[in-house]
Design a protein around this motif. Structure first.
Motif, PDB file in Angstrom:
ATOM      1  N   PHE A 222      43.142  43.047  56.110  1.00 27.72           N
ATOM      2  CA  PHE A 222      43.618  44.079  55.655  1.00 27.72           C
ATOM      3  C   PHE A 222      43.929  44.046  54.055  1.00 27.72           C
ATOM      4  N   GLY A 223      44.101  42.730  53.496  1.00 24.81           N
ATOM      5  CA  GLY A 223      44.542  42.716  52.288  1.00 24.81           C
ATOM      6  C   GLY A 223      43.235  42.907  51.730  1.00 24.81           C
ATOM      7  N   VAL A 224      42.180  42.155  52.130  1.00 18.38           N
ATOM      8  CA  VAL A 224      40.921  42.205  51.675  1.00 18.38           C
ATOM      9  C   VAL A 224      40.335  43.560  51.385  1.00 18.38           C
ATOM     10  N   MET A 225      40.435  44.273  52.440  1.00 17.45           N
ATOM     11  CA  MET A 225      39.902  45.573  52.518  1.00 17.45           C
ATOM     12  C   MET A 225      40.649  46.580  51.195  1.00 17.45           C
ATOM     13  N   ALA A 226      41.888  46.359  51.376  1.00 20.61           N
ATOM     14  CA  ALA A 226      42.764  47.252  50.505  1.00 20.61           C
ATOM     15  C   ALA A 226      42.671  46.780  49.074  1.00 20.61           C
ATOM     16  N   ARG A 227      42.627  45.470  48.745  1.00 21.00           N
ATOM     17  CA  ARG A 227      42.447  45.154  47.271  1.00 21.00           C
ATOM     18  C   ARG A 227      40.954  45.287  46.938  1.00 21.00           C
ATOM     19  N   ALA A 228      40.073  45.758  47.592  1.00 20.61           N
ATOM     20  CA  ALA A 228      38.549  45.815  47.033  1.00 20.61           C
ATOM     21  C   ALA A 228      38.845  47.227  46.386  1.00 20.61           C
ATOM     22  N   ILE A 229      39.644  48.148  47.091  1.00 21.51           N
ATOM     23  CA  ILE A 229      39.851  49.504  46.341  1.00 21.51           C
ATOM     24  C   ILE A 229      40.508  49.345  44.815  1.00 21.51           C
ATOM     25  N   GLY A 230      41.362  48.673  44.812  1.00 24.62           N
ATOM     26  CA  GLY A 230      42.167  48.314  43.723  1.00 24.62           C
ATOM     27  C   GLY A 230      41.264  47.612  42.642  1.00 24.62           C
ATOM     28  N   LEU A 231      40.345  46.664  43.037  1.00 24.73           N
ATOM     29  CA  LEU A 231      39.486  46.005  42.138  1.00 24.73           C
ATOM     30  C   LEU A 231      38.455  47.055  41.485  1.00 24.73           C
ATOM     31  N   VAL A 232      38.050  47.871  42.164  1.00 23.20           N
ATOM     32  CA  VAL A 232      37.157  48.880  41.759  1.00 23.20           C
ATOM     33  C   VAL A 232      37.687  49.728  40.551  1.00 23.20           C
ATOM     34  N   GLY A 233      39.075  50.010  41.103  1.00 24.76           N
ATOM     35  CA  GLY A 233      40.005  50.697  39.652  1.00 24.76           C
ATOM     36  C   GLY A 233      40.002  49.819  38.621  1.00 24.76           C
ATOM     37  N   HIS A 234      40.071  48.710  38.677  1.00 27.52           N
ATOM     38  CA  HIS A 234      40.382  47.848  37.420  1.00 27.52           C
ATOM     39  C   HIS A 234      39.117  47.700  36.838  1.00 27.52           C
ATOM     40  N   ILE A 235      38.074  47.471  37.453  1.00 27.73           N
ATOM     41  CA  ILE A 235      36.552  47.516  36.841  1.00 27.73           C
ATOM     42  C   ILE A 235      36.319  48.856  36.115  1.00 27.73           C
ATOM     43  N   LEU A 236      36.651  49.803  36.549  1.00 27.75           N
ATOM     44  CA  LEU A 236      36.290  51.178  35.964  1.00 27.75           C
ATOM     45  C   LEU A 236      37.204  51.217  34.606  1.00 27.75           C
ATOM     46  N   GLU A 237      38.416  50.678  34.917  1.00 32.49           N
ATOM     47  CA  GLU A 237      39.114  50.725  33.514  1.00 32.49           C
ATOM     48  C   GLU A 237      38.592  49.718  32.408  1.00 32.49           C
ATOM     49  N   GLU A 238      38.100  48.627  33.066  1.00 31.66           N
ATOM     50  CA  GLU A 238      37.752  47.578  31.977  1.00 31.66           C
ATOM     51  C   GLU A 238      36.507  48.080  31.373  1.00 31.66           C
ATOM     52  N   SER A 239      35.635  48.706  31.945  1.00 34.65           N
ATOM     53  CA  SER A 239      34.364  49.503  31.421  1.00 34.65           C
ATOM     54  C   SER A 239      34.456  50.412  30.309  1.00 34.65           C
ATOM     55  N   GLU A 240      36.132  51.153  30.624  1.00 36.12           N
ATOM     56  CA  GLU A 240      36.081  52.174  29.413  1.00 36.12           C
ATOM     57  C   GLU A 240      37.224  51.630  28.511  1.00 36.12           C
ATOM     58  N   ASN A 241      38.146  50.602  28.961  1.00 38.37           N
ATOM     59  CA  ASN A 241      39.087  49.978  27.969  1.00 38.37           C
ATOM     60  C   ASN A 241      39.163  48.687  28.145  1.00 38.37           C
ATOM     61  N   PRO A 242      38.269  47.764  27.657  1.00 35.03           N
ATOM     62  CA  PRO A 242      37.980  46.360  28.302  1.00 35.03           C
ATOM     63  C   PRO A 242      39.362  45.481  27.330  1.00 35.03           C
ATOM     64  N   ILE A 243      39.867  44.610  28.256  1.00 36.08           N
ATOM     65  CA  ILE A 243      40.801  43.719  27.744  1.00 36.08           C
ATOM     66  C   ILE A 243      40.429  42.169  28.056  1.00 36.08           C
ATOM     67  N   SER A 244      39.257  41.960  28.687  1.00 37.07           N
ATOM     68  CA  SER A 244      38.889  40.735  29.056  1.00 37.07           C
ATOM     69  C   SER A 244      38.387  40.015  27.843  1.00 37.07           C
ATOM     70  N   TYR A 245      37.790  40.511  26.729  1.00 42.55           N
ATOM     71  CA  TYR A 245      37.165  39.591  25.744  1.00 42.55           C
ATOM     72  C   TYR A 245      38.563  39.392  24.798  1.00 42.55           C
ATOM     73  N   GLU A 246      39.464  40.171  24.864  1.00 40.53           N
ATOM     74  CA  GLU A 246      40.642  39.790  24.003  1.00 40.53           C
ATOM     75  C   GLU A 246      41.358  38.535  24.806  1.00 40.53           C
ATOM     76  N   ILE A 247      41.408  39.080  26.114  1.00 42.82           N
ATOM     77  CA  ILE A 247      42.176  37.577  26.634  1.00 42.82           C
ATOM     78  C   ILE A 247      41.247  36.294  26.559  1.00 42.82           C
ATOM     79  N   TRP A 248      40.239  36.414  26.500  1.00 43.11           N
ATOM     80  CA  TRP A 248      39.264  34.951  26.170  1.00 43.11           C
ATOM     81  C   TRP A 248      39.522  34.423  24.889  1.00 43.11           C
ATOM     82  N   GLN A 249      39.551  35.449  24.003  1.00 38.98           N
ATOM     83  CA  GLN A 249      39.549  34.911  22.623  1.00 38.98           C
ATOM     84  C   GLN A 249      41.040  34.537  22.339  1.00 38.98           C
ATOM     85  N   ARG A 250      42.135  35.196  23.036  1.00 37.57           N
ATOM     86  CA  ARG A 250      43.533  34.622  22.638  1.00 37.57           C
ATOM     87  C   ARG A 250      43.663  33.282  23.209  1.00 37.57           C
ATOM     88  N   ALA A 251      43.158  33.000  24.538  1.00 34.52           N
ATOM     89  CA  ALA A 251      43.142  31.821  25.198  1.00 34.52           C
ATOM     90  C   ALA A 251      42.543  30.869  24.404  1.00 34.52           C
TER      91      ALA A 251
END
Length: 266
Positions: A222-251
């Motif tokens: 149930f958590g897998v099916m639900a969180r998949a929806i949330g992750l698609v939302g995160h990926i859409l946001e990442e495509s429009e307002n990326p934060i991953s590169y900044e997290i990588w560089q800060r680390a």
């Protein structure tokens, strides 16, 4: 003589050139426009339509698990998408791989714990829940294991999702001995440990899933099916307002500051 092959069967769904059937219902005419996503998930799992009360509780369960901010699973999905933007499904899969005994999947452990402590065939027999709770907590303490479904790194003294989930369950006939037992386990665990150990959302969901009678081995799903929806939302946001590169560089910068070339051991 050749061994006869076992007949292949499935009761979930089938299709022909002009028909699609899911659990005995015609998809276009009996499901589309008549069911929400949670109700279809319930049908898929149980083989029957949810009652209105079951629908309210089950939908509350899966909706609760869709989103919880920039969690490790969301970060994994975003970072994977940064490296492979051509493969959205891989990014979602990367996030889902981290749903286990610590994050989201702990509802499986809570359900298993409750079923083992209070088998379904003993319900309604007047079991001493206080004694069962004490014995359950002692077993986990003896092996220095975390009681599944208790504690949260952020939400203290109460996980705000838990009271609402229990309220919805009670209003719809899904608050019985398993919900009572996890509450008693929670009280006993806090008493014996001296620590603040709120029933977290996955603990509440694990107990409510037991009230439904869902097998513990499928509850994590149930958590897998639900969180998949949330992750698609995160990926859409990442495509429009990326934060991953900044997290990588800060680390990288912080690691270089503490252990880069020429840095003395600290």
């Amino acid at each position: 003589m050749s061994k006869r092959k076992q007949k292949i069967t499935s009761n979930i769904g089938w299709s022909t050139p002009d028909k699609i059937c899911v659990r005995g219902l015609d998809l276009p005419n009996e499901i589309l426009g008549h069911m929400n996503l949670g109700d279809l998930a319930f049908l898929q799992l149980t083989g029957r339509k949810a009652t209105p009360a079951e629908s309210r509780v089950f939908n509350a369960i899966v909706i609760t698990l869709v989103e919880h901010g920039i969690t490790p699973s969301a970060l994994a999905a975003r970072m994977t998408y940064m490296g492979a933007p051509e493969s959205l499904q891989a990014a979602v899969a990367a996030g889902l791989c981290g749903l286990g005994t610590v994050f989201v999947g702990s509802m499986e452990g809570a359900s298993k714990m409750l079923y083992e402590a209070l088998p379904q065939d003993t319900l309604g027999t007047g079991a001493n829940l206080d004694a069962i709770a004490a014995e359950t907590v002692e077993k986990f303490r003896a092996r220095r294991a975390i009681v599944p479904g208790l504690g949260h790194p952020v939400h203290k003294p109460v996980d705000p999702r838990t009271p609402r989930l229990f309220q919805i369950a009670a209003e719809n006939g899904k608050s019985g001995e398993y919900v009572a037992l996890i509450r008693k386990i929670h009280a006993r665990a806090e008493e014996t440990s001296g620590k603040m150990l709120p029933i977290n959302a996955t603990g509440a969901i694990g107990a409510i899933c037991c009230e439904f009678g869902f097998p513990w081995k499928i509850v994590r799903g149930f958590g897998v099916m639900a969180r998949a929806i949330g992750l698609v939302g995160h990926i859409l946001e990442e495509s429009e307002n990326p934060i991953s590169y900044e997290i990588w560089q800060r680390a990288e910068e912080e690691i270089l500051e503490t252990s880069g070339p020429g840095d003395k051991a600290r």
